[in-house]
Motif scaffolding. Sequence first.
Motif, PDB file in Angstrom:
ATOM      1  N   VAL A   1      -1.566 -21.347 -30.798  1.00 23.50           N
ATOM      2  CA  VAL A   1      -2.465 -21.000 -29.742  1.00 23.50           C
ATOM      3  C   VAL A   1      -3.017 -22.116 -28.832  1.00 23.50           C
ATOM      4  CG1 VAL A   1      -4.604 -19.812 -29.102  1.00 23.50           C
ATOM      5  CG2 VAL A   1      -3.153 -18.769 -30.755  1.00 23.50           C
ATOM      6  N   SER A   2      -3.376 -23.247 -29.452  1.00 21.91           N
ATOM      7  CA  SER A   2      -4.194 -24.255 -28.941  1.00 21.91           C
ATOM      8  C   SER A   2      -3.040 -25.193 -28.097  1.00 21.91           C
ATOM      9  CB  SER A   2      -4.783 -25.199 -29.970  1.00 21.91           C
ATOM     10  OG  SER A   2      -3.923 -25.640 -30.942  1.00 21.91           O
ATOM     11  N   ALA A   3      -1.825 -24.965 -28.687  1.00 22.87           N
ATOM     12  CA  ALA A   3      -0.543 -25.725 -28.001  1.00 22.87           C
ATOM     13  C   ALA A   3      -0.300 -25.114 -26.714  1.00 22.87           C
ATOM     14  CB  ALA A   3       0.455 -26.005 -28.978  1.00 22.87           C
ATOM     15  N   MET A   4      -0.165 -23.724 -26.793  1.00 22.26           N
ATOM     16  CA  MET A   4       0.276 -22.850 -25.570  1.00 22.26           C
ATOM     17  C   MET A   4      -0.730 -22.835 -24.482  1.00 22.26           C
ATOM     18  SD  MET A   4       2.524 -20.774 -24.405  1.00 22.26           S
ATOM     19  CE  MET A   4       2.617 -19.655 -22.966  1.00 22.26           C
ATOM     20  N   LEU A   5      -2.025 -22.880 -25.058  1.00 21.30           N
ATOM     21  CA  LEU A   5      -3.228 -22.680 -23.967  1.00 21.30           C
ATOM     22  C   LEU A   5      -3.357 -23.698 -22.793  1.00 21.30           C
ATOM     23  CD1 LEU A   5      -5.774 -21.184 -23.322  1.00 21.30           C
ATOM     24  CD2 LEU A   5      -7.139 -22.610 -24.732  1.00 21.30           C
ATOM     25  N   PRO A   6      -3.085 -25.052 -22.824  1.00 16.67           N
ATOM     26  CA  PRO A   6      -2.915 -25.832 -21.860  1.00 16.67           C
ATOM     27  C   PRO A   6      -1.853 -25.487 -20.634  1.00 16.67           C
ATOM     28  CG  PRO A   6      -3.152 -27.180 -23.797  1.00 16.67           C
ATOM     29  CD  PRO A   6      -2.999 -25.742 -24.488  1.00 16.67           C
ATOM     30  N   TRP A   7      -0.562 -25.066 -21.430  1.00 17.17           N
ATOM     31  CA  TRP A   7       0.211 -24.944 -20.574  1.00 17.17           C
ATOM     32  C   TRP A   7       0.278 -23.618 -19.677  1.00 17.17           C
ATOM     33  CZ3 TRP A   7       4.676 -27.923 -20.169  1.00 17.17           C
ATOM     34  CH2 TRP A   7       4.641 -28.910 -21.321  1.00 17.17           C
ATOM     35  N   ALA A   8      -0.495 -22.641 -20.103  1.00 16.45           N
ATOM     36  CA  ALA A   8      -0.669 -21.350 -19.423  1.00 16.45           C
ATOM     37  C   ALA A   8      -1.882 -21.604 -18.372  1.00 16.45           C
ATOM     38  CB  ALA A   8      -1.171 -20.396 -20.637  1.00 16.45           C
ATOM     39  N   LEU A   9      -2.878 -22.089 -19.071  1.00 15.06           N
ATOM     40  CA  LEU A   9      -4.109 -22.404 -17.843  1.00 15.06           C
ATOM     41  C   LEU A   9      -3.511 -23.122 -16.875  1.00 15.06           C
ATOM     42  CD1 LEU A   9      -7.032 -23.099 -20.154  1.00 15.06           C
ATOM     43  CD2 LEU A   9      -6.363 -20.943 -18.867  1.00 15.06           C
ATOM     44  N   ILE A  10      -2.985 -24.517 -17.076  1.00 15.71           N
ATOM     45  CA  ILE A  10      -2.738 -25.432 -16.102  1.00 15.71           C
ATOM     46  C   ILE A  10      -1.664 -24.873 -15.099  1.00 15.71           C
ATOM     47  CG2 ILE A  10      -1.551 -27.593 -15.620  1.00 15.71           C
ATOM     48  CD1 ILE A  10      -2.950 -28.668 -18.207  1.00 15.71           C
ATOM     49  N   PHE A  11      -0.712 -24.220 -15.571  1.00 17.01           N
ATOM     50  CA  PHE A  11       0.412 -23.699 -14.592  1.00 17.01           C
ATOM     51  C   PHE A  11       0.266 -22.572 -14.019  1.00 17.01           C
ATOM     52  CE2 PHE A  11       2.451 -27.143 -16.812  1.00 17.01           C
ATOM     53  CZ  PHE A  11       3.092 -27.814 -15.920  1.00 17.01           C
ATOM     54  N   ILE A  12      -0.677 -21.472 -14.505  1.00 17.62           N
ATOM     55  CA  ILE A  12      -0.974 -20.306 -13.812  1.00 17.62           C
ATOM     56  C   ILE A  12      -1.988 -20.684 -12.722  1.00 17.62           C
ATOM     57  CG2 ILE A  12      -2.266 -18.257 -14.142  1.00 17.62           C
ATOM     58  CD1 ILE A  12      -0.976 -17.747 -16.768  1.00 17.62           C
ATOM     59  N   THR A  13      -3.173 -21.726 -13.194  1.00 16.45           N
ATOM     60  CA  THR A  13      -3.723 -22.207 -11.943  1.00 16.45           C
ATOM     61  C   THR A  13      -3.089 -22.670 -10.918  1.00 16.45           C
ATOM     62  OG1 THR A  13      -5.601 -22.485 -13.767  1.00 16.45           O
ATOM     63  CG2 THR A  13      -5.855 -23.484 -11.757  1.00 16.45           C
ATOM     64  N   ALA A  14      -1.974 -23.655 -11.382  1.00 17.59           N
ATOM     65  CA  ALA A  14      -1.338 -24.345 -10.266  1.00 17.59           C
ATOM     66  C   ALA A  14      -0.380 -23.066  -9.342  1.00 17.59           C
ATOM     67  CB  ALA A  14      -0.244 -25.228 -10.838  1.00 17.59           C
ATOM     68  N   ALA A  15      -0.218 -22.200  -9.690  1.00 21.17           N
ATOM     69  CA  ALA A  15       0.436 -21.023  -9.053  1.00 21.17           C
ATOM     70  C   ALA A  15      -0.527 -20.373  -8.200  1.00 21.17           C
ATOM     71  CB  ALA A  15       0.946 -19.947 -10.014  1.00 21.17           C
ATOM     72  N   LEU A  16      -1.676 -20.105  -8.739  1.00 19.37           N
ATOM     73  CA  LEU A  16      -2.778 -19.841  -7.737  1.00 19.37           C
ATOM     74  C   LEU A  16      -3.080 -20.870  -6.428  1.00 19.37           C
ATOM     75  CD1 LEU A  16      -5.211 -18.218 -10.372  1.00 19.37           C
ATOM     76  CD2 LEU A  16      -4.065 -17.095  -8.548  1.00 19.37           C
ATOM     77  N   LEU A  17      -3.056 -22.016  -6.641  1.00 15.24           N
ATOM     78  CA  LEU A  17      -3.358 -22.842  -5.615  1.00 15.24           C
ATOM     79  C   LEU A  17      -2.222 -23.166  -4.765  1.00 15.24           C
ATOM     80  CD1 LEU A  17      -4.380 -26.129  -7.958  1.00 15.24           C
ATOM     81  CD2 LEU A  17      -5.938 -24.438  -6.607  1.00 15.24           C
TER      82      LEU A  17
END
Length: 345
Positions: free
Chosen positions: A208-224
């Motif tokens: 979970v802790s390893a997957m979380l940064p990937w999901a947060l960073i790139f979903i946020t990037a998609a919104l940007l």
Amino acid sequence: MKKHTLLRSSSDKMSFLIEKKTLIILPVLLLFALILLIVGLSLGSTMIHPVTILKHALRINTSDYTFIIEVLRMPRMLLAFMAGGSLAVSGLILQGIVRNPLASPDIIGITGGAKVAAVLFITYFSAVSVHWLPVVAILGAGIASMIIYFLAWKRGVNPIRLVLIGIGFEAGMGALVTMMIVLGPTVTTSEAYIWLTGSVYGANWQDVSAMLPWALIFITAALLWARKINLLELGDDIALGLGSNVELNRFILIAISVALAGSAVAFAGGIGFVGLIAPHIARKLVGRSFGGLAPVAAIIGGLTVMSADVVARTLFLPLDLPAGVFVSLIGAPFFVFLLYRNRNM
């Protein structure tokens, strides 16, 4: 009355035009996610009353089920939610930039590249730290996307040609994966096969802790890059006329999609059709503006995989089936329906 509302940052560097009903749909979906989480934590070979789950979460009473809740079930459900959300946003991006409703990372071959790289890693490099698995899967997905894009290029990329080449490439990658499993060491064969069907069995807090940064960073990037996708959906000529750097934006968006799909495949295996189904459901709920579509599609994708995993581990007790089996049972007929509906494109 206006159907849309503009959300703008204090610095005016970011803004999202979304339909007003999105502000209602999002909290409702989050409530569904919370309810599903409680239900999922309650169900299993050991049944736990939902009130006990709530008391445990609020630390009102020391639970006798701490190990089951916090070690066996909670990480599994959170990982399923993040993987589903990542696949959904990845599919949403692809459908936007290639302007084809059939596009998704598993349909056009991106996850095929991630599968080959990940199975190669699991089968022949299992002694290496598992922390490298997401990087390897994303690298495989990136190479696959470049090959597919190159093969589909002929004075530009035709969306139908891209999908057809992607389907063929995915089939080829599937054959290569099967060959590696057959010829690989017996010790890792079963692990690779279960992983391929799409399973979060055995997920832990480290995953979970390893997957979380990937999901947060790139979903946020998609919104940007939401506004860039809205422009690309209008076509290259119009986007260029409005001052958009089409090729640069397309490259960045494909990179975001590849990162999301590759990380999801690395941690949850080859779960198919989420990137196809979730964006279509999201559009029915909140329209086509990407600023509202992305979070809604992410939650729907997360709910899809979480629901499939709950059904997979409870419906056939004591068997624990891969969640990807149940997602495919829904996704395959949906794909056929989309092919039929768009047969005259």
